[in-house]
Design a protein around this motif. Structure first.
Motif: not given
Length: 104
Positions: A28-46
């Motif tokens: 079994y060949v483990v795929p390489p790890v790829a990190h990525f960023s995800l920016n979210l805006t929470l509209k219901d939080r102050t």
């Protein structure tokens, strides 16, 4: 099933002794790890100062809630087969100067 003694080629028949083939499994060949960023805006939080503190209860509760929502969403998406987990790195106010990445 086919009887080995019934195989003839131009009148020739040779008894075939069954042999067992070694069983091999492709590694079994483990795929390489790829990190990525995800920016979210929470509209219901102050944003509060507690959200800037990773040791605060508000930070941890909000992070756990986000991860419990994002993990199944990403796992069932097209990245799902290669997806392992997500982590909250930080919270910041939406009006922060860093909240929008700009290219000059």
């Amino acid at each position: 099933s086919l009887d080995n003694s019934s195989l003839f080629v131009d009148g020739y028949n040779e008894a075939i002794t069954p042999t067992s083939m070694p069983t091999t499994t492709a590694p079994y060949v483990v795929p390489p790890v790829a990190h990525f960023s995800l920016n979210l805006t929470l509209k219901d939080r102050t944003f509060t100062p507690d959200l800037a503190d990773p040791t605060s209860s508000e930070y941890n509760t909000t992070a756990q809630t986000l991860m419990s929502l994002l993990n199944p969403l990403l796992k069932n998406s097209t990245v799902g087969p290669a997806y392992s987990s997500c982590n909250v790195v930080s919270f910041r106010p939406a009006n922060s100067a860093n909240s929008i990445d700009r290219k000059s």
